[in-house]
Every structure is written in structure tokens, then in C-alpha cells.
Design a protein around this motif. Structure first.
Motif, PDB file in Angstrom:
ATOM      1  N   ARG A 164      35.649  32.071  45.000  1.00  0.00           N
ATOM      2  CA  ARG A 164      37.677  33.013  44.969  1.00  0.00           C
ATOM      3  C   ARG A 164      38.405  31.820  44.382  1.00  0.00           C
ATOM      4  N   ASN A 165      39.316  32.573  43.413  1.00  0.00           N
ATOM      5  CA  ASN A 165      40.315  30.917  43.440  1.00  0.00           C
ATOM      6  C   ASN A 165      42.045  31.711  43.745  1.00  0.00           C
ATOM      7  N   LYS A 166      42.960  31.045  43.551  1.00  0.00           N
ATOM      8  CA  LYS A 166      44.753  31.533  43.301  1.00  0.00           C
ATOM      9  C   LYS A 166      45.332  32.086  42.599  1.00  0.00           C
TER      10      LYS A 166
ATOM     11  N   LYS B 251      31.437  38.257  38.604  1.00  0.00           N
ATOM     12  CA  LYS B 251      32.995  37.439  39.389  1.00  0.00           C
ATOM     13  C   LYS B 251      33.715  38.460  37.751  1.00  0.00           C
TER      14      LYS B 251
ATOM     15  N   ASP C 241      39.257  40.353  50.063  1.00  0.00           N
ATOM     16  CA  ASP C 241      39.773  39.163  50.091  1.00  0.00           C
ATOM     17  C   ASP C 241      38.688  39.152  51.524  1.00  0.00           C
TER      18      ASP C 241
ATOM     19  N   PRO D 127      32.771  42.444  49.284  1.00  0.00           N
ATOM     20  CA  PRO D 127      33.371  41.337  49.059  1.00  0.00           C
ATOM     21  C   PRO D 127      32.760  40.932  47.593  1.00  0.00           C
TER      22      PRO D 127
ATOM     23  N   LYS E 165      37.848  39.897  43.290  1.00  0.00           N
ATOM     24  CA  LYS E 165      38.551  39.233  44.486  1.00  0.00           C
ATOM     25  C   LYS E 165      39.847  40.294  44.384  1.00  0.00           C
ATOM     26  N   GLU E 166      40.488  40.492  45.111  1.00  0.00           N
ATOM     27  CA  GLU E 166      41.384  41.183  45.285  1.00  0.00           C
ATOM     28  C   GLU E 166      42.601  40.896  43.939  1.00  0.00           C
TER      29      GLU E 166
ATOM     30  N   ASP F 120      48.531  39.315  45.465  1.00  0.00           N
ATOM     31  CA  ASP F 120      48.137  38.638  45.019  1.00  0.00           C
ATOM     32  C   ASP F 120      49.156  37.786  43.289  1.00  0.00           C
TER      33      ASP F 120
END
Ligand code: 5AD
Ligand code: SF4
Length: 476
Positions: free
Chosen positions: A16-18, A168, A195, A204, A209-210, A246
Motif C-alpha cells: 500500500r502507498n499513501k 496493483k 485496506d 484487499p 487499495k482503498e 484517502d
């Protein structure tokens, strides 16, 4: 055997990344237009509402390519199986289906068979399909639906099998064609992915990712549906209560509910709520808008704090029950349903009794109950489990009996009452009987005349069963 294709990786899918998701716009390449001229397609859908909605996207894309839908797989030139990976049983069913299509492929070598959906995200499954199910021509993942035109084009031009599965996905793709399967109720995605990483769950990994859709895009979609005469929308997300987290600190699911309610759509539902993210702002929005339906699906999964911890559900038994009691108090007349897993690795008798007592406490309108199914690649797959299958089956049966008891008890209050029903169609069992759902999501079968799909009608309930109600149309 040398493999000339790239397999997806559940391990990569874990990352996951931000970064905020980028928005892309779907454009149909001129090269692909018309490739479906004179050809028919058939889509088989397994699994949850997200899959139903994805199948509508696949249909929309195929229609845009000039394919036409057909009634059964025998007439089809393209068959898509949109798969579910949440439990082993669902996967076995799909593999059986693919096996049965082998003969059709032998009879018609031009037939194109596609595997899509969550199973396509699993490394081991894709490997199996590529090696043992050679009748499959295309495998595309949940993040690759918009590549369908390119994949079909390549199969026609190269006569080679194609596989495209991204492990991804950071993007949201808008303006993708859609052919909705119903004309009165619509699924509306508000976010993709999950997530939460409950330790038993594959979602997930298979859905990424969300990612929340922009509120303008959601509202616009609902406004268009209202203009087209739709009566109901169901806002979809694996965890709708996390909507917006997010992309914004200010605008969350409660705000979105208020804005969707303002579109004037007659009925709003949403799926699925995670207890962790349910806040007062959402309760307020649900209470203040009469077009938000009095029905909440709030998965508990287990009533035992130790098991909940091992499941990584992020709440204790007490916290769930506290939230549940608050919702019951603040939202009178609402129906509540849940999801429950029995036989999670090493679930003791005491832990299972905690689940039973939570059911006694909550007295759900209904519960979707499952025996734990081991999913390779998830943390729980490596948990030790000494509980035998028979014990798990007995637990499920005991649980289902209590669920049915409370479902029946809750339905009793509808006896002799007049309820509003959104008509779905003619009952499968009797052509003189219509069916539809009340605001509380109770299935009603009723007799009447001159009723059309999409009508909102009044029905007097005469007979009450555990999982449905029978009644008569009230002429107005
Ligand atoms: N085994 C059994 N049930 C599962 N679910 C998700 N993963 C599993 C699994 N590995 C159930 C949960 C979830 C519902 C959609 O499916 O209860 O809420
Ligand atoms: Fe699976 Fe948990 Fe996410 Fe639901 S919240 S999709 S059960 S990981």
C-alpha cells in the motif's frame, strides 16, 4: 513447461502507498470499434455486488464494441466468467463451469472464453488455468476490465491466449461504458478496494487499495439515474464508511449520504459497513434523510474478542455491541443484518458460544453465515487449526437455527401491516405473484394486477415467513 505470460502476485498486491489515486478517463480506441459486429456475448457473474457492477461494465464495453448480448452460453461467441475468490466453494464452482465449457470450445474453436474477477488476481489459480484449462483464451483481472477491447482484438489478430492482470492499481477510471442489467435499481461504486486486511480475507489483495471516487462523479451518476427513472441506488464499497478518507479530511461518507439524498432518488442503500469507521455524522445523515432506507448491514464476523483480534477486525465484542445498541436506539424501526464466520482457526467452544450470545443480543433480521475457508496468501492461512469439519458444520447449523428464529420473530411485526414495495418482477415460482423489497429490505411476494417492474406499490402483508413476507396489492 516454459511460461510466456506474467502471473499476478498476491504478495505484490499486499503493498500500500499513501498516494492519492489518479483519475483517468476511458477512451475507446478507434481500432477496436466494431470488432463485435455480428457476434454475441454471455456473462456469468459470481460473488458480490461489486462483481455484479463490474459485469455491467463488461457488458457496456462489449456493447460499445458492437457485440450483442444473448440468452445463454450456447449462442455466444464470447463467454466471460466473472469470478469470486472469497471462499473455496465459489472457486470450485467456477472451475467446474470452465471444465464444462471445454466441449463447447471443441465444437466451436472460434468461441472465446474469458476468466475475469477476483480469481484472476490469484497467482495459483491463473497458473492452473493457463496450464490445465487450455480452453480459456483470455484472463483479465479486476483492475484490467478496460483492457477488454485490446485483449479481444489481440486474440482475434494473433490467435494467441492473452492474460492481463495488474497486481496493483492506484487509479480510478471514469467514463467507462455501462449497460445496467436492471432499469429501476442501480449499483453505484463509491470506492474501490479495501485496506482493512482482515486476516481471513482475500479481498484487499484481489481488489487493491482503498480508492474513493470523486464526490462530483458519484452525484452526477446518481442524478443521471434519477433522470432515467431509476428508483433505487445502492452505494457500493467493501467498506463504505471509509469513503473519502484517502482524498479528504473533511468530506466523509455521512456528507456523501446527505448529497446523494439531495438528488431526490427515491431509495438509497449502501453496502458494506465496517463497524470500525461508523461514526455519529453517518448516523445523523441516515436519520435525517427519509430516502435513505431503514436497513443496515453490519458484519460482526465473531462475537468473541480473542477471535476478533486474530481476525484483525479492530473492535472488541463490547465495542461492536455498544455500536449496535446505539444504532438500534438512534435508528428505530431499522432492520439489521450481519455476516458471521464460524470455525475460524482454533475457534474454541467458548468462543463460538460468544458468537451465539451476540446473536441472541442483536436479534438480527438476517445473517449471512459461513464456515471459515482457508485462502492461500492471507495471514490466517498459516494459523494452526485443530477444529474438525464436523464440529464446524454443527456450529453452522446451530447458528442458522437461531438466525432463522430471529428473522421470523422480526418479520412478525409486519403481519397485517401495509408496506411499500419496489417491484422487482414476477416471482420465479408463480407467474401470478410479483416480488419486491420493502424499505427494510424484506422480500415480499404478493398477488395483484397491472403492476410493472420499478413501481412503488402498497402491499398488505398476510403471511409471515422467516425470510420473506406474503401479501396482497392494496389498490389505491
Ligand atoms: N472464509 C469464510 N467467509 C469469508 N468471508 C470473507 N472471507 C472469508 C473466508 N476466508 C465472509 C465474511 C465477509 C463476507 C463477504 O464473506 O463474512 O463479510
Ligand atoms: Fe475483507 Fe475485512 Fe475488507 Fe471486508 S473489511 S473486504 S472482510 S478485509
Amino acid at each position: 513447461m516454459k511460461k510466456d505470460y506474467k502471473l499476478p502476485s498476491l504478495n505484490d498486491a499486499r503493498a500500500r502507498n499513501k498516494e492519492v489515486s489518479q483519475k483517468l478517463t476511458f477512451i475507446l480506441d478507434d481500432r477496436f470499434k466494431g470488432i463485435g459486429e455480428g457476434k454475441k456475448y454471455y456473462i456469468i457473474t459470481h460473488g458480490c455486488q461489486a462483481n455484479q457492477r463490474d459485469s455491467e461494465t463488461m457488458a457496456g464495453i462489449l456493447d460499445a464494441l458492437s457485440y450483442t448480448p444473448c440468452e445463454n452460453e450456447k449462442q455466444a461467441d464470447v463467454i466471460i466468467i466473472n469470478t469470486c475468490a472469497v471462499r473455496q466453494g465459489a472457486e470450485e464452482k467456477v472451475l467446474g463451469e470452465v471444465g464444462a465449457l471445454k466441449r463447447m470450445k471443441t465444437n466451436n474453436p472460434d468461441l472465446i472464453i474469458c476468466i475475469a474477477g477476483c480469481m484472476a488476481q490469484e497467482e495459483a489459480t491463473v497458473k492452473l488455468i493457463m496450464e490445465k484449462y487450455r480452453q480459456v483464451d483470455i484472463v483479465f483481472g479486476t483492475h484490467n476490465i478496460t483492457s477488454l477491447p485490446k485483449l479481444l482484438y489481440e486474440v482475434y489478430t494473433t490467435k494467441q491466449r492473452k492474460i492481463e492482470v495488474f497486481s496493483k492499481m492506484g487509479e480510478i477510471i471514469e467514463s467507462v461504458p455501462v449497460t445496467r442489467f436492471m432499469s429501476h435499481k442501480a449499483w453505484v461504486n463509491i470506492m474501490y478496494g479495501c485496506d482493512k486486511f482482515c486476516t481471513y480475507c482475500i479481498v484487499p489483495y484481489t481488489r487493491g487499495k482503498e480508492r474513493s471516487r470523486a464526490r462530483e462523479d458519484i452525484i452526477y451518476e446518481v442524478e443521471e439515474l434519477v433522470a432515467q427513472g431509476y428508483k433505487e441506488v445502492c452505494l457500493l464499497g467493501q467498506n463504505v464508511n471509509a469513503y473519502g478518507k484517502d482524498i479528504s479530511d473533511e468530506y466523509g461518507f455521512g456528507d456523501l449520504l446527505d448529497d446523494v439524498a439531495k438528488t431526490g432518488i427515491k431509495r438509497i442503500r449502501f453496502m458494506t459497513s465496517h463497524p470500525w469507521d461508523f461514526n455519529d455524522r453517518m448516523i445523523e445523515a441516515i436519520r435525517n434523510n427519509s430516502n435513505i432506507m431503514p436497513y443496515i448491514h453490519l458484519p460482526i464476523q465473531s462475537g468473541n474478542t480473542g477471535i476478533l483480534k486474530k481476525m484483525n477486525r479492530r473492535y472488541t465484542r463490547e465495542e461492536y455491541l455498544e455500536l449496535f445498541d446505539k444504532l438500534k436506539r438512534e435508528l428505530p424501526g431499522f432492520a439489521f443484518t450481519t455476516d458471521i464466520i464460524v470455525g475460524f482457526p482454533n475457534e474454541s467452544d467458548e468462543a463460538f458460544e460468544d458468537t451465539m450470545s451476540a446473536v441472541e443480543h442483536c436479534q438480527y433480521d438476517n445473517a449471512f453465515t459461513f464456515i471459515y475457508s482457508k485462502r492461500e496468501g492471507t495471514p490466517a492461512a498459516s494459523f494452526e487449526d485443530s477444529i474438525d469439519r464436523k464440529t464446524k458444520e454443527e456450529r453452522l447449523q446451530r447458528l442458522n437455527e437461531r438466525v432463522a428464529y430471529y428473522a421470523n420473530l422480526n418479520n412478525q411485526k409486519f403481519r397485517d401491516k401495509i408496506v411499500e414495495v419496489l417491484v422487482d418482477g414476477i416471482s420465479k415460482r408463480n407467474s401470478k405473484v410479483y416480488s419486491g423489497y420493502t424499505p427494510e429490505n424484506k422480500l415480499v411476494n404478493f398477488t395483484g394486477s397491472d403492476v410493472k417492474v420499478g413501481d412503488l406499490v402498497k402491499v398488505k402483508i398476510k403471511e409471515v415467513m422467516s425470510f420473506s413476507l406474503n401479501g396482497e396489492l392494496v389498490e389505491e
